[in-house]
Design a protein around this motif. Structure first.
Motif, short mmCIF file in Angstrom:
data_model
loop_
_atom_site.label_atom_id
_atom_site.label_comp_id
_atom_site.label_asym_id
_atom_site.label_seq_id
_atom_site.Cartn_x
_atom_site.Cartn_y
_atom_site.Cartn_z
N LEU A 294 29.47 12.17 5.25
CA LEU A 294 29.59 10.83 4.67
C LEU A 294 29.85 9.86 5.81
O LEU A 294 30.79 10.04 6.59
CB LEU A 294 30.74 10.78 3.66
N ARG A 295 29.02 8.83 5.91
CA ARG A 295 29.13 7.89 7.03
C ARG A 295 29.07 6.47 6.50
O ARG A 295 28.26 6.15 5.64
CB ARG A 295 27.98 8.14 8.01
N CYS A 296 29.92 5.61 7.04
CA CYS A 296 29.94 4.21 6.64
C CYS A 296 28.65 3.53 7.09
O CYS A 296 28.32 3.54 8.26
CB CYS A 296 31.15 3.50 7.25
N ALA A 297 27.93 2.95 6.13
CA ALA A 297 26.69 2.23 6.44
C ALA A 297 26.96 0.73 6.54
O ALA A 297 26.37 0.05 7.38
CB ALA A 297 25.64 2.48 5.37
N ILE A 298 27.82 0.22 5.67
CA ILE A 298 28.22 -1.18 5.70
C ILE A 298 29.73 -1.23 5.56
O ILE A 298 30.30 -0.65 4.64
CB ILE A 298 27.56 -2.00 4.57
N ALA A 299 30.39 -1.89 6.51
CA ALA A 299 31.85 -1.96 6.54
C ALA A 299 32.39 -2.55 5.24
O ALA A 299 31.67 -3.23 4.50
CB ALA A 299 32.30 -2.81 7.73
N PRO A 300 33.67 -2.29 4.94
CA PRO A 300 34.26 -2.77 3.69
C PRO A 300 34.07 -4.28 3.49
O PRO A 300 34.22 -5.08 4.41
CB PRO A 300 35.74 -2.45 3.86
N GLU A 301 33.71 -4.63 2.24
CA GLU A 301 33.54 -6.02 1.85
C GLU A 301 34.27 -6.23 0.53
O GLU A 301 34.26 -5.34 -0.33
CB GLU A 301 32.06 -6.35 1.63
N ALA A 302 34.88 -7.37 0.35
CA ALA A 302 35.53 -7.69 -0.92
C ALA A 302 34.45 -7.77 -2.00
O ALA A 302 33.39 -8.36 -1.79
CB ALA A 302 36.29 -9.00 -0.83
N LYS A 303 34.73 -7.17 -3.16
CA LYS A 303 33.80 -7.22 -4.28
C LYS A 303 34.07 -8.49 -5.07
O LYS A 303 35.20 -8.75 -5.46
CB LYS A 303 33.97 -5.98 -5.16
N LEU A 304 33.03 -9.27 -5.30
CA LEU A 304 33.19 -10.54 -5.99
C LEU A 304 32.94 -10.38 -7.49
O LEU A 304 31.99 -9.73 -7.90
CB LEU A 304 32.24 -11.58 -5.43
N SER A 305 33.82 -10.98 -8.29
CA SER A 305 33.61 -10.98 -9.74
C SER A 305 32.82 -12.21 -10.16
O SER A 305 32.22 -12.23 -11.22
CB SER A 305 34.94 -10.93 -10.49
N ASN A 306 32.82 -13.22 -9.30
CA ASN A 306 32.08 -14.45 -9.58
C ASN A 306 31.52 -14.96 -8.25
O ASN A 306 32.27 -15.43 -7.40
CB ASN A 306 32.99 -15.49 -10.22
N THR A 307 30.22 -14.87 -8.08
CA THR A 307 29.62 -15.27 -6.80
C THR A 307 29.65 -16.78 -6.58
O THR A 307 29.67 -17.23 -5.44
CB THR A 307 28.17 -14.77 -6.69
N GLU A 308 29.67 -17.55 -7.65
CA GLU A 308 29.72 -19.01 -7.50
C GLU A 308 31.05 -19.47 -6.94
O GLU A 308 31.11 -20.34 -6.07
CB GLU A 308 29.45 -19.69 -8.84
N LYS B 21 41.33 0.50 5.62
CA LYS B 21 41.68 0.15 7.00
C LYS B 21 40.98 1.06 8.00
O LYS B 21 40.82 2.26 7.77
CB LYS B 21 43.20 0.27 7.21
N GLY B 22 40.56 0.49 9.12
CA GLY B 22 40.04 1.26 10.25
C GLY B 22 38.64 1.82 10.07
O GLY B 22 38.24 2.71 10.80
N ILE B 23 37.89 1.29 9.12
CA ILE B 23 36.53 1.81 8.89
C ILE B 23 35.52 0.86 9.52
O ILE B 23 35.54 -0.34 9.28
CB ILE B 23 36.25 1.97 7.39
N GLU B 24 34.62 1.45 10.33
CA GLU B 24 33.58 0.69 11.00
C GLU B 24 32.22 1.28 10.66
O GLU B 24 32.12 2.47 10.34
CB GLU B 24 33.78 0.73 12.51
N GLU B 25 31.19 0.47 10.74
CA GLU B 25 29.84 0.96 10.49
C GLU B 25 29.50 2.10 11.44
O GLU B 25 29.82 2.05 12.62
CB GLU B 25 28.83 -0.17 10.62
N GLY B 26 28.86 3.14 10.90
CA GLY B 26 28.46 4.30 11.69
C GLY B 26 29.50 5.39 11.76
O GLY B 26 29.21 6.50 12.19
#
Length: 114
Positions: free
Chosen positions: A14-28, A67-72
């Motif tokens: 299992l490998r990180c493809a995209i670093a952690p991002e906040a999940k949005l409930s409302n994109t606007e 915490k501490g997760i980077e792409e790849g």
């Protein structure tokens, strides 16, 4: 919504493809989604590569910022659950985990080409 526990030991690397991002409930409004306890929900895109198979990418939601997760980077996913969902004509599978943590010192030893 049907939930299915996932045995991550059977998923291979299992490998990180995209670093952690906040999940949005409302994109606007850019409002961050929160879990039942009020913690912000984050998503991490993870590649899954089982021996001899193609790479798949799954997006995993987790409460609180990993915490501490980077792409790849190779990661450990704890308490992974798949959820079958449907809304009208749409349906799919979403993933949620208790935690996603970095695995240190294994980038090359566990298939650095994944």
């Amino acid at each position: 919504m049907q939930s299915i526990p996932v045995d991550t030991a059977r998923l291979g690397v299992l490998r990180c493809a995209i670093a952690p991002e906040a999940k949005l409930s409302n994109t606007e409004t850019q409002e961050v989604k929160r879990d039942r306890d009020g913690n912000p929900v984050w998503t991490v895109a993870v590649t899954v590569r089982q021996d001899g198979r193609r790479i798949s990418v799954i997006e995993i939601a987790v409460s609180g910022q990993p915490k501490g997760i980077e792409e790849g980077q190779i990661v450990k996913v704890t308490g992974l659950t798949a959820f079958m969902w449907s809304m009208g004509d749409r349906h799919g599978v979403s993933f949620r985990a208790d935690a996603i943590t970095p695995v240190t010192g294994l980038a090359h030893a566990k298939g650095g080409d994944a």
